[in-house]
Motif scaffolding. Structure first.
Motif, PDB file in Angstrom:
ATOM      1  N   SER A  78       0.823  -1.203   0.000  1.00  0.00           N
ATOM      2  CA  SER A  78       0.000   0.000   0.000  1.00  0.00           C
ATOM      3  C   SER A  78       0.859   1.255   0.000  1.00  0.00           C
ATOM      4  N   SER A  80       0.521   3.544   2.076  1.00  0.00           N
ATOM      5  CA  SER A  80       0.878   3.774   3.476  1.00  0.00           C
ATOM      6  C   SER A  80       2.171   3.064   3.860  1.00  0.00           C
ATOM      7  N   ASP A  81       2.413   1.885   3.264  1.00  0.00           N
ATOM      8  CA  ASP A  81       3.675   1.180   3.516  1.00  0.00           C
ATOM      9  C   ASP A  81       4.865   2.004   3.029  1.00  0.00           C
ATOM     10  N   ILE A  83       4.954   5.308   2.619  1.00  0.00           N
ATOM     11  CA  ILE A  83       5.077   6.492   3.474  1.00  0.00           C
ATOM     12  C   ILE A  83       5.733   6.119   4.798  1.00  0.00           C
ATOM     13  N   ARG A  84       5.309   4.995   5.378  1.00  0.00           N
ATOM     14  CA  ARG A  84       5.883   4.554   6.653  1.00  0.00           C
ATOM     15  C   ARG A  84       7.368   4.242   6.508  1.00  0.00           C
ATOM     16  N   GLU A  87       9.376   7.442   6.253  1.00  0.00           N
ATOM     17  CA  GLU A  87       9.484   8.136   7.539  1.00  0.00           C
ATOM     18  C   GLU A  87      10.405   7.401   8.504  1.00  0.00           C
ATOM     19  N   ARG A  96       0.916  11.511  -0.212  1.00  0.00           N
ATOM     20  CA  ARG A  96       0.308  10.265  -0.700  1.00  0.00           C
ATOM     21  C   ARG A  96       0.396  10.180  -2.225  1.00  0.00           C
ATOM     22  N   HIS A 100       2.245   7.265  -4.176  1.00  0.00           N
ATOM     23  CA  HIS A 100       1.488   6.464  -5.129  1.00  0.00           C
ATOM     24  C   HIS A 100       2.209   6.413  -6.473  1.00  0.00           C
ATOM     25  N   ASP A 120      -4.339   1.655  -2.545  1.00  0.00           N
ATOM     26  CA  ASP A 120      -5.065   2.650  -1.753  1.00  0.00           C
ATOM     27  C   ASP A 120      -4.591   4.042  -2.149  1.00  0.00           C
TER      28      ASP A 120
END
Length: 127
Positions: A78, A80-81, A83-84, A87, A96, A100, A120
């Motif tokens: 995802s 989010s993975d 982005i994590r 960070e 995002r 993406h 996502d």
């Protein structure tokens, strides 16, 4: 001797006038080079974060127990993975949309981008 002294004084005066402009040009070049290098470094870090998110998803996909060996394995990765990872690993803040785009690019580059891909990612903008 006076003509030699005049040449030395003239050269010193010319140098005194030209030196600030040269310093400014050199400093401007160094600043631009540093900016290019920083941008390239950030881009490389984001690519590494994206690749690690994909690698983690692949490892998780292959570690799942399956009954039907002929069935297609589903890789779950995802935005989010990405982005994590950015960070946690590199202390970078990423939008995002940028995550993406990177995820799509790296999935295509690595050969994991198939026709039926669900992410996502950001919603399409209505026209």
């Amino acid at each position: 001797m006076s003509s030699a002294l005049l040449v030395v004084v003239g050269a010193a005066a010319l140098l005194a006038v030209a030196l600030p402009a040269l310093r400014h040009g050199i400093q401007q070049y160094r600043d631009e080079r540093d900016q290019r290098i920083a941008t390239l470094h950030r881009q490389r870090q984001l690519v590494h974060a994206t690749d690690w998110a994909i690698t983690a998803a692949i490892r998780e996909c292959w570690s799942r127990k399956v009954d039907d060996l002929a069935a297609t394995r589903i890789m779950l990765v995802s935005v989010s993975d990405v982005i994590r990872r950015a960070e946690e690993d590199f202390n970078l803040t990423i939008s995002r949309e940028e995550a993406h785009a990177l995820l799509m690019h790296r999935l295509q580059f690595r050969g994991h981008l198939h026709t039926t891909l669900v992410t996502d990612g950001p919603d399409p903008v209505p026209e």
